[in-house]
Design an enzyme around this catalytic site. Sequence first.
Site, PDB file in Angstrom:
ATOM      1  N   ARG A  97       0.822  -1.222   0.000  1.00  0.00           N
ATOM      2  CA  ARG A  97       0.000   0.000   0.000  1.00  0.00           C
ATOM      3  C   ARG A  97       0.852   1.266   0.000  1.00  0.00           C
ATOM      4  O   ARG A  97       0.449   2.287   0.572  1.00  0.00           O
ATOM      5  CB  ARG A  97      -0.945   0.039   1.213  1.00  0.00           C
ATOM      6  CG  ARG A  97      -2.055  -0.972   1.170  1.00  0.00           C
ATOM      7  CD  ARG A  97      -3.198  -0.466   0.308  1.00  0.00           C
ATOM      8  NE  ARG A  97      -4.191  -1.503   0.123  1.00  0.00           N
ATOM      9  CZ  ARG A  97      -5.285  -1.623   0.871  1.00  0.00           C
ATOM     10  NH1 ARG A  97      -5.540  -0.760   1.814  1.00  0.00           N
ATOM     11  NH2 ARG A  97      -6.126  -2.592   0.642  1.00  0.00           N
ATOM     12  N   ARG A 137      -3.220   6.739   1.229  1.00  0.00           N
ATOM     13  CA  ARG A 137      -3.694   7.978   1.850  1.00  0.00           C
ATOM     14  C   ARG A 137      -2.701   8.656   2.787  1.00  0.00           C
ATOM     15  O   ARG A 137      -2.878   9.812   3.131  1.00  0.00           O
ATOM     16  CB  ARG A 137      -5.016   7.700   2.578  1.00  0.00           C
ATOM     17  CG  ARG A 137      -6.172   7.523   1.599  1.00  0.00           C
ATOM     18  CD  ARG A 137      -7.360   6.877   2.282  1.00  0.00           C
ATOM     19  NE  ARG A 137      -7.024   5.501   2.650  1.00  0.00           N
ATOM     20  CZ  ARG A 137      -7.857   4.665   3.257  1.00  0.00           C
ATOM     21  NH1 ARG A 137      -9.045   5.075   3.604  1.00  0.00           N
ATOM     22  NH2 ARG A 137      -7.492   3.440   3.521  1.00  0.00           N
ATOM     23  N   ARG A 147      -6.890  11.965  -5.063  1.00  0.00           N
ATOM     24  CA  ARG A 147      -8.201  11.445  -4.656  1.00  0.00           C
ATOM     25  C   ARG A 147      -9.245  12.538  -4.459  1.00  0.00           C
ATOM     26  O   ARG A 147     -10.450  12.271  -4.507  1.00  0.00           O
ATOM     27  CB  ARG A 147      -8.067  10.596  -3.397  1.00  0.00           C
ATOM     28  CG  ARG A 147      -7.490   9.216  -3.658  1.00  0.00           C
ATOM     29  CD  ARG A 147      -8.521   8.244  -4.224  1.00  0.00           C
ATOM     30  NE  ARG A 147      -9.402   7.778  -3.155  1.00  0.00           N
ATOM     31  CZ  ARG A 147     -10.642   8.165  -2.959  1.00  0.00           C
ATOM     32  NH1 ARG A 147     -11.181   9.054  -3.765  1.00  0.00           N
ATOM     33  NH2 ARG A 147     -11.372   7.679  -1.974  1.00  0.00           N
ATOM     34  N   ASP A 168      -6.753  -2.542  -7.531  1.00  0.00           N
ATOM     35  CA  ASP A 168      -7.290  -3.222  -6.355  1.00  0.00           C
ATOM     36  C   ASP A 168      -7.525  -4.678  -6.710  1.00  0.00           C
ATOM     37  O   ASP A 168      -7.779  -5.002  -7.875  1.00  0.00           O
ATOM     38  CB  ASP A 168      -8.593  -2.578  -5.869  1.00  0.00           C
ATOM     39  CG  ASP A 168      -8.910  -3.034  -4.457  1.00  0.00           C
ATOM     40  OD1 ASP A 168      -8.354  -2.456  -3.510  1.00  0.00           O
ATOM     41  OD2 ASP A 168      -9.683  -3.998  -4.294  1.00  0.00           O
ATOM     42  N   TYR A 193     -14.599 -12.117  -0.163  1.00  0.00           N
ATOM     43  CA  TYR A 193     -15.339 -10.866  -0.391  1.00  0.00           C
ATOM     44  C   TYR A 193     -16.588 -11.097  -1.235  1.00  0.00           C
ATOM     45  O   TYR A 193     -17.639 -10.502  -0.995  1.00  0.00           O
ATOM     46  CB  TYR A 193     -14.447  -9.822  -1.066  1.00  0.00           C
ATOM     47  CG  TYR A 193     -13.491  -9.145  -0.112  1.00  0.00           C
ATOM     48  CD1 TYR A 193     -13.925  -8.114   0.722  1.00  0.00           C
ATOM     49  CD2 TYR A 193     -12.176  -9.537  -0.037  1.00  0.00           C
ATOM     50  CE1 TYR A 193     -13.052  -7.497   1.600  1.00  0.00           C
ATOM     51  CE2 TYR A 193     -11.287  -8.925   0.845  1.00  0.00           C
ATOM     52  CZ  TYR A 193     -11.731  -7.901   1.656  1.00  0.00           C
ATOM     53  OH  TYR A 193     -10.877  -7.294   2.527  1.00  0.00           O
TER      54      TYR A 193
HETATM   55  O1  CP3 Z   1       0.088  -1.679  -2.556  1.00  0.00           O
HETATM   56  C1  CP3 Z   1      -0.202  -0.756  -3.331  1.00  0.00           C
HETATM   57  O2  CP3 Z   1       0.180   0.420  -3.165  1.00  0.00           O
HETATM   58  C2  CP3 Z   1      -1.007  -1.085  -4.570  1.00  0.00           C
HETATM   59  C3  CP3 Z   1      -2.415  -0.842  -4.524  1.00  0.00           C
HETATM   60  C4  CP3 Z   1      -3.327  -1.776  -3.730  1.00  0.00           C
HETATM   61  C5  CP3 Z   1      -4.543  -1.312  -3.167  1.00  0.00           C
HETATM   62  N1  CP3 Z   1      -5.221  -2.382  -2.664  1.00  0.00           N
HETATM   63  C6  CP3 Z   1      -5.002   0.091  -3.183  1.00  0.00           C
HETATM   64  C7  CP3 Z   1      -6.108   0.513  -2.300  1.00  0.00           C
HETATM   65  C8  CP3 Z   1      -3.253  -3.146  -3.487  1.00  0.00           C
HETATM   66  C9  CP3 Z   1      -2.142  -4.132  -3.825  1.00  0.00           C
HETATM   67  C10 CP3 Z   1      -4.464  -3.514  -2.828  1.00  0.00           C
HETATM   68  C11 CP3 Z   1      -4.785  -4.906  -2.443  1.00  0.00           C
HETATM   69  C12 CP3 Z   1      -5.977  -5.184  -1.646  1.00  0.00           C
HETATM   70  N2  CP3 Z   1      -7.209  -4.574  -1.730  1.00  0.00           N
HETATM   71  C13 CP3 Z   1      -6.080  -6.226  -0.711  1.00  0.00           C
HETATM   72  C14 CP3 Z   1      -4.976  -7.224  -0.383  1.00  0.00           C
HETATM   73  C15 CP3 Z   1      -3.939  -6.636   0.508  1.00  0.00           C
HETATM   74  C16 CP3 Z   1      -4.412  -6.260   1.880  1.00  0.00           C
HETATM   75  O3  CP3 Z   1      -4.321  -5.051   2.190  1.00  0.00           O
HETATM   76  O4  CP3 Z   1      -4.851  -7.123   2.622  1.00  0.00           O
HETATM   77  C17 CP3 Z   1      -7.374  -6.202  -0.173  1.00  0.00           C
HETATM   78  C18 CP3 Z   1      -7.916  -7.120   0.901  1.00  0.00           C
HETATM   79  C19 CP3 Z   1      -8.082  -5.155  -0.836  1.00  0.00           C
HETATM   80  C20 CP3 Z   1      -9.513  -4.769  -0.643  1.00  0.00           C
HETATM   81  C21 CP3 Z   1      -9.645  -3.364  -0.218  1.00  0.00           C
HETATM   82  N3  CP3 Z   1      -9.498  -2.275  -1.058  1.00  0.00           N
HETATM   83  C22 CP3 Z   1      -9.926  -2.867   1.073  1.00  0.00           C
HETATM   84  C23 CP3 Z   1     -10.171  -3.726   2.310  1.00  0.00           C
HETATM   85  C24 CP3 Z   1      -9.923  -1.463   0.984  1.00  0.00           C
HETATM   86  C25 CP3 Z   1     -10.186  -0.466   2.092  1.00  0.00           C
HETATM   87  C26 CP3 Z   1      -8.969  -0.400   2.915  1.00  0.00           C
HETATM   88  C27 CP3 Z   1      -8.704   0.898   3.560  1.00  0.00           C
HETATM   89  O5  CP3 Z   1      -7.504   1.142   3.779  1.00  0.00           O
HETATM   90  O6  CP3 Z   1      -9.627   1.675   3.852  1.00  0.00           O
HETATM   91  C28 CP3 Z   1      -9.636  -1.122  -0.347  1.00  0.00           C
HETATM   92  C29 CP3 Z   1      -9.505   0.240  -0.895  1.00  0.00           C
HETATM   93  C30 CP3 Z   1      -8.105   0.621  -1.284  1.00  0.00           C
HETATM   94  N4  CP3 Z   1      -7.293  -0.144  -2.087  1.00  0.00           N
HETATM   95  C31 CP3 Z   1      -7.408   1.821  -0.948  1.00  0.00           C
HETATM   96  C32 CP3 Z   1      -6.169   1.761  -1.598  1.00  0.00           C
HETATM   97  C33 CP3 Z   1      -5.098   2.818  -1.609  1.00  0.00           C
HETATM   98  C34 CP3 Z   1      -7.970   2.992  -0.131  1.00  0.00           C
HETATM   99  C35 CP3 Z   1      -8.944   3.642  -1.029  1.00  0.00           C
HETATM  100  C36 CP3 Z   1      -9.043   5.131  -1.010  1.00  0.00           C
HETATM  101  O7  CP3 Z   1      -8.166   5.832  -1.589  1.00  0.00           O
HETATM  102  O8  CP3 Z   1     -10.053   5.614  -0.500  1.00  0.00           O
END
Ligand code: CP3
Length: 341
Positions: A25, A29, A38, A74, A149
């Site tokens: 990640r 943010r 964003r 994602d 999911y």
């Molecule tokens: O690592 C990176 O920088 C690459 C981008 C990336 C994102 N999600 C961006 C993201 C990657 C590799 C993921 C993988 C992902 N997404 C996983 C597996 C890894 C892990 O963290 O367990 C999972 C379970 C998801 C599903 C998901 N997407 C969730 C649970 C959320 C909300 C999480 C939160 O932090 O609130 C997301 C949204 C998401 N994916 C964000 C980002 C940067 C936040 C979204 C935003 O900008 O509002």
Amino acid sequence: MSRADRFLNACRGEPVDTTPVWIMRQAGRYLEEYRAVRAKHSFLDVCHVPEVACEVTLQPIERLGVDAAILFSDIMIPLEGMGCRIDFAPGPVFAEPVRTAADVAKLRVCEPEQDVPFVMDAVKLIRRELAGKVPLIGFSGAPFTLVSYMVEGRGSRDFPHLKRMMYAAPEVYASLMDKVSQTVVRYLNAQVAAGAQVLQLFDTWGGILSPADYAEYVLPYTRRVIEGLDRSVPVIHFVKGSGGFLDLVMQAGGDVLGIDWHIDLAEAVRRVDGRFSVQGNMDPTVLFGPETFVRERAADVVRKGRAARGHVFNLGHGILPDTPVENAVALVEAVHEAGKR
Ligand code: CP3
């Protein structure tokens, strides 16, 4: 040896000039430049528009000095290509959770080049913009985490709908895992064809199962996925919470084992016994401590990783939204310093 080589070399167990580091990640943010993007685009727009995905992918490369870029997207994106409708609030929410045999039958296997071409366009654009500075990681959710999911319809603590399907309707579960596994193989191979240089499989929820259930309900699918991948690139397999059954995770194959902080890295390295490189495993909340503390903890992980065939420094899970950026910068610097060969 340059910054461009150390990550790929560590994945393959080849010599490095220092320990390579990237952060799960890393585009997110906690970066004000990410928040600025964003403010103008929804999260799904960032994923869907290659130029914007490219811009945020590159943000942490200069700012932090990390040794790899990861495609901004994602794990839910290929599920749109299977016919799911998904919103983010901020985590994924499915309009229609997949619960019955009829629900599974409606899903199609994703054809990445047709259904989600913007992902491959983003990969090509990012490779061009990186110009060889650091390698690009492509990724997918592993089948079990994606299915978690799809069935729950959103994040969950106890996964009641998923468990009910697994234990009470195993043939429905198997047919869903099968379709998702085929999607994951095509999706990852399409990313390699577009230019991804490493692949990571995220199995965020693998650790909610007992070792026996992991072996029965998850491992056969992940193993088949990894067997189907274009192995001209290294594969990182991260099963969060798998410290109690690393031996099973190793049976899935791949080159690098992702490790979270619930197992000491020295212990994980002993169990891996030279068969894989390792990636991990600092607790992300360490970054809320003072900078000297961050540096000490980082050096400790680096020291333990030196016993491995190859070590890629990372956190044990994603960096948290309110992490101070200066501590992330200090972390990368401390890893490079402590890891010097
Ligand atoms: O690592 C990176 O920088 C690459 C981008 C990336 C994102 N999600 C961006 C993201 C990657 C590799 C993921 C993988 C992902 N997404 C996983 C597996 C890894 C892990 O963290 O367990 C999972 C379970 C998801 C599903 C998901 N997407 C969730 C649970 C959320 C909300 C999480 C939160 O932090 O609130 C997301 C949204 C998401 N994916 C964000 C980002 C940067 C936040 C979204 C935003 O900008 O509002």
